[in-house]
Design an enzyme around this catalytic site. Structure first.
Site, PDB file in Angstrom:
ATOM      1  N   GLU A  11      13.128  -0.497   7.431  1.00  0.00           N
ATOM      2  CA  GLU A  11      12.338  -0.282   6.541  1.00  0.00           C
ATOM      3  C   GLU A  11      12.876  -0.624   5.036  1.00  0.00           C
ATOM      4  OE1 GLU A  11      12.378   1.398   9.000  1.00  0.00           O
ATOM      5  OE2 GLU A  11      10.506   2.421   9.758  1.00  0.00           O
ATOM      6  N   CYS A  69      10.879   6.611  10.017  1.00  0.00           N
ATOM      7  CA  CYS A  69      11.256   8.138   9.761  1.00  0.00           C
ATOM      8  C   CYS A  69      10.753   8.711   8.423  1.00  0.00           C
ATOM      9  CB  CYS A  69      12.943   8.037   9.690  1.00  0.00           C
ATOM     10  SG  CYS A  69      13.544   7.462   8.261  1.00  0.00           S
TER      11      CYS A  69
HETATM   12  N1  THU Z   1      15.222   3.513  12.678  1.00  0.00           N
HETATM   13  C1  THU Z   1      14.946   2.298  11.935  1.00  0.00           C
HETATM   14  O1  THU Z   1      15.306   1.694  11.388  1.00  0.00           O
HETATM   15  N2  THU Z   1      13.281   2.475  11.366  1.00  0.00           N
HETATM   16  C2  THU Z   1      12.792   3.559  12.143  1.00  0.00           C
HETATM   17  O2  THU Z   1      11.639   3.265  11.810  1.00  0.00           O
HETATM   18  C3  THU Z   1      13.302   4.510  13.005  1.00  0.00           C
HETATM   19  C4  THU Z   1      14.757   4.586  13.413  1.00  0.00           C
HETATM   20  C5  THU Z   1      16.895   3.222  13.044  1.00  0.00           C
HETATM   21  C6  THU Z   1      17.937   3.862  12.511  1.00  0.00           C
HETATM   22  C7  THU Z   1      19.228   3.803  13.539  1.00  0.00           C
HETATM   23  O3  THU Z   1      19.866   2.801  13.340  1.00  0.00           O
HETATM   24  C8  THU Z   1      18.180   3.484  14.890  1.00  0.00           C
HETATM   25  O4  THU Z   1      16.893   3.326  14.427  1.00  0.00           O
HETATM   26  C9  THU Z   1      18.043   4.828  15.915  1.00  0.00           C
HETATM   27  O5  THU Z   1      17.612   5.883  14.988  1.00  0.00           O
END
Ligand code: THU
Length: 131
Positions: free
Chosen positions: A56, A86
Site C-alpha cells: 500500500e 496493517c
Molecule cells: N504486507 C503488506 O505489504 N501489506 C499488507 O497489507 C500486510 C502486510 C507485507 C509486509 C511484509 O513484507 C509482508 O507483507 C509480511 O508481513
C-alpha cells in the site's frame, strides 16, 4: 471488465513483482485515483526487517509521483484468509482517502471482504490544532 476486476487484476500483477524473500508473503495493492489513474504497488522487504515497505505504501508513493492525491477505491491482495492493511497503512490510506472510500481485500482468487476507510481506521489521527 468491471472496475473491481480491473483493480483485482492490477493488484495481482503487482503482487507478482513483490520482493519478499524474508516473509515469503507477497502483497499487491491497486489504487484507483479520483483522476481515473490505476496505480499499483508491491511489498519490498529488506534484510533489516523494519526497513521493508508494504504494498500500500509503495502504491501511495507511485500515486503521488503520478500527480494524484485522492484515492477513489483500493484493493489489496495477498495469499491469506484476509490480507487487511496493517495499522500503519490504514493511516497512510486515510491521508489520501475519505472515510467512505472502499478498500477491497482479496485472496488470490477473489475479493473476500470490502471495508470503508472509516471501518479500517475509526478515530484515525488528524493533525488539527486544538482551538
Ligand atoms: N504486507 C503488506 O505489504 N501489506 C499488507 O497489507 C500486510 C502486510 C507485507 C509486509 C511484509 O513484507 C509482508 O507483507 C509480511 O508481513
Amino acid at each position: 471488465m468491471s472496475r473491481v476486476d480491473q483493480l483485482f487484476e492490477a493488484a495481482k500483477a503487482a503482487r507478482a513483482r513483490a520482493y519478499a524473500p524474508y516473509s515469503n508473503f507477497k502483497v499487491g495493492a491497486a489504487l484507483l485515483t479520483k483522476g481515473g489513474k490505476l496505480i499499483t504497488g508491491c511489498n519490498v522487504e529488506n534484510a533489516a526487517f523494519p526497513e521493508g515497505v508494504c504494498a500500500e505504501g509503495g502504491a501511495i508513493s507511485a500515486m503521488i509521483l503520478a500527480g494524484e492525491t485522492e484515492i477513489a477505491e483500493a484493493l489489496v491482495i495477498g495469499d491469506a484468509a484476509l490480507c487487511t492493511p496493517c495499522g500503519g497503512c490504514r493511516q497512510k490510506l486515510k491521508e489520501f482517502a475519505g472515510p467512505d472510500v472502499v478498500v477491497h481485500v482479496a485472496d488470490l482468487n477473489e475479493v473476500k471482504r470490502s471495508f470503508t476507510v472509516a471501518e479500517l481506521l475509526p478515530a484515525g489521527f488528524e493533525l488539527n490544532e486544538k482551538d
